[in-house]
Motif scaffolding. Structure first.
Motif, short mmCIF file in Angstrom:
data_model
loop_
_atom_site.label_atom_id
_atom_site.label_comp_id
_atom_site.label_asym_id
_atom_site.label_seq_id
_atom_site.Cartn_x
_atom_site.Cartn_y
_atom_site.Cartn_z
N GLY A 124 4.99 1.26 1.49
CA GLY A 124 5.31 2.30 0.51
C GLY A 124 6.22 3.38 1.07
N GLY A 125 6.18 4.53 0.42
CA GLY A 125 7.00 5.66 0.88
C GLY A 125 6.08 6.79 1.29
N CYS B 18 0.86 -1.19 0.00
CA CYS B 18 0.00 0.00 0.00
C CYS B 18 0.90 1.24 0.00
N HIS B 19 0.61 2.18 -0.88
CA HIS B 19 1.34 3.45 -0.89
C HIS B 19 0.31 4.53 -1.20
N ILE B 20 0.14 5.48 -0.30
CA ILE B 20 -1.01 6.39 -0.46
C ILE B 20 -0.67 7.77 -1.02
N GLY B 21 0.60 8.06 -1.14
CA GLY B 21 0.95 9.37 -1.69
C GLY B 21 2.32 9.82 -1.24
N SER B 22 2.67 11.01 -1.67
CA SER B 22 4.01 11.51 -1.41
C SER B 22 3.92 12.86 -0.70
N GLN B 23 5.01 13.22 -0.02
CA GLN B 23 5.08 14.50 0.72
C GLN B 23 3.93 14.60 1.74
N LEU B 24 3.74 13.51 2.50
CA LEU B 24 2.76 13.54 3.59
C LEU B 24 3.40 14.23 4.79
N THR B 25 2.65 15.11 5.42
CA THR B 25 3.21 15.85 6.54
C THR B 25 2.53 15.49 7.86
N GLN B 26 1.65 14.49 7.80
CA GLN B 26 1.00 14.01 9.03
C GLN B 26 1.11 12.50 9.11
N THR B 27 1.08 11.99 10.32
CA THR B 27 1.19 10.54 10.52
C THR B 27 -0.16 9.85 10.33
N GLN B 28 -1.24 10.59 10.64
CA GLN B 28 -2.55 9.95 10.71
C GLN B 28 -2.97 9.22 9.42
N PHE C 116 9.58 -0.78 3.40
CA PHE C 116 9.32 0.64 3.16
C PHE C 116 9.96 1.06 1.85
N GLU C 117 9.35 2.06 1.23
CA GLU C 117 9.85 2.56 -0.06
C GLU C 117 10.09 4.07 0.01
N PRO C 118 10.89 4.54 0.95
CA PRO C 118 11.07 5.99 1.08
C PRO C 118 11.95 6.54 -0.04
N GLY C 119 11.60 7.71 -0.52
CA GLY C 119 12.43 8.38 -1.51
C GLY C 119 12.80 9.75 -1.01
#
Ligand code: LLP
Length: 417
Positions: free
Chosen positions: A237-238, A198-208, A272-275
């Motif tokens: 995901g990342g 599952c990967h929901i998006g990029s540049q997330l600034t919240q943990t929730q 994890f897929e962090p970029g």
């Protein structure tokens, strides 16, 4: 924390004066800090030290071989989305056993390549892709290890172009269909189900949003277990964001705590897929001012880097800091920092307070380590920029600036002309 700091008035990358690199290499160039890259990778990795996990660095963020080699040396794997990224990852020495393959449009030839290399798993995004992979693997006498990429319909609260986990996005299999799709996958002869992704998006600034998505996929993992489909890997995901301007994203440690709290009894290996969070603030784009212009309404600083070098400001209207390579104590002015491309959309910063730069001055566009060079193009037949890595007090070019001859590589004038 990064290693781009001023000593007196001069911008340094680690122990190297950025002006000195510009003198030797020319401009524009991307500049990466070895210490920052290492620090960011290790901070992320350590956040999960207490649980079994694998960090598959997302190659799309910055795919230079030197960067990949550095992470592979730190024990990292790779998240790839094309045959080309697989080629790079293998060439850099990343262990295929640590490579996961995402993306909605994998072609058969790419599947073959990845099966030949024996990668860890495919993150499959549709029913048709599952069938295609089963066929290709069967043809090769192999079993393909897979996760299904599940779309949990969670709002990541980020820019619409980089949100991927909503119903309206093209990514993944709707969570409501996941169970039946897993049963189907499990029935296929050349497919081995090993995970959930599952990967929901990029540049997330919240943990929730991460936690909300995780709760949904966790329920799926348990359901699958009940049906005898054993899930070994949970790929989350990342997407963890960085500070470009005033964002305050969670530190990897806090992100880690939230994830570990939800998964510690699940008995899975987390992937994890962090970029961006690893490379974003480990790089800058250095440009030289060609001209300045006082327009009727605006001041323009015209540099030698443009939207072909760094697409993010034009494409997403995103903010990236502008740093003087040599600070002056003159009063700041408000200006647009633009490139030489023939488009009004060619800007690196708009209405920004900057030093009153003069022709020949150098500036650095901050936070350009992720989705900088990898999104660059040859538009306006501009040669792609050089890339440089600093370690301590030394630096090396890790990609030469392109030559004019590179611009026409592979082009042919046909016999009928
Ligand atoms: N895994 C998958 C399946 C992805 O699609 C992405 C990013 C990542 C991992 C890495 O995400 P990160 O940790 O870097 O957020 N060009 C845009 C970003 C596009 C992201 C696409 N997918 C930008 O410059 O903001």
């Amino acid at each position: 924390m990064h290693h781009f700091n001023y000593k007196e008035d001069d911008l340094y990358c680690e122990e190297v004066n950025v002006s000195k690199i510009a003198e030797e290499v020319g401009t524009p160039f991307f500049l990466y800090s070895h210490a920052t890259l290492t620090r960011h990778f290790e901070a992320f990795d350590k956040a999960f030290a207490e649980v079994p996990h694998l960090v598959c660095y997302s190659v799309k963020a910055n795919s230079n071989l030197a960067v990949l080699r550095l992470f592979s040396g730190l024990g990292g794997g790779a998240d790839i989305v094309s045959g080309g990224e697989l080629f790079r990852a293998i060439k850099a020495g990343i262990d295929p056993d640590k490579i996961v393959y995402s993306g909605v449009g994998k072609k058969e030839e790419e599947m073959e390549y990845a099966l030949k290399e024996n990668i860890l798993m495919f993150n499959v995004e549709s029913h048709q892709e599952l069938d295609a992979l089963n066929t290709v693997a069967g043809r090769m006498g192999k079993k393909a290890r897979i996760s299904l990429r599940v779309n949990p319909d969670v709002d990541p609260k980020t820019h619409p172009y980089i949100s991927t986990g909503l119903k309206q996005n093209k990514f993944g299999i709707p969570i409501s269909d996941a169970l039946s799709e897993y049963r189907y996958a499990n029935s296929l002869e050349n497919i081995e189900v090993v995970g959930v992704d599952c990967h929901i998006g990029s540049q997330l600034t919240q943990t929730q949003p991460f936690v909300d998505a995780l709760k949904k996929v966790k329920a799926l993992v348990l359901q699958l277990r009940d049906e005898g489909i054993n899930i070994k890997y949970l790929d989350l995901g990342g997407g963890l964001g960085i500070t470009y301007d005033e964002e305050e994203p969670p530190h990897p440690t806090d992100y880690g705590k939230a994830i570990i709290a939800e998964t510690k009894d699940l008995g899975v290996i987390l992937v994890f897929e962090p970029g961006r969070v690893i490379v974003g603030n480990a790089g800058v784009l250095v440009s030289k001012v060609t001209y300045t212009k006082e327009g009727e309404e605006k001041n323009f600083i015209i540099g030698d880097a443009g939207m072909n070098d760094l697409a993010r400001p034009s494409l997403y209207g995103s903010y990236q800091g502008i740093m003087a390579v040599k600070k002056s104590d003159e009063a700041l002015i408000v200006a647009d920092v633009v490139g030489p491309i023939c488009e009004s959309g060619d800007f690196l910063a708009k209405d920004r307070e900057v030093q009153p730069f003069k022709p020949g001055d150098l500036f650095a566009v901050a936070s350009s380590g992720a989705y900088g060079f990898t999104m660059s193009s040859n538009y306006n037949s501009r040669r792609r920029a050089a890339e440089v890595m600093v370690k301590g007090d030394s630096f090396e070019v890790i990609r030469e600036r392109e030559e004019y001859s590179d611009l026409v590589k592979g082009e042919k004038i046909p016999s009928f002309l």
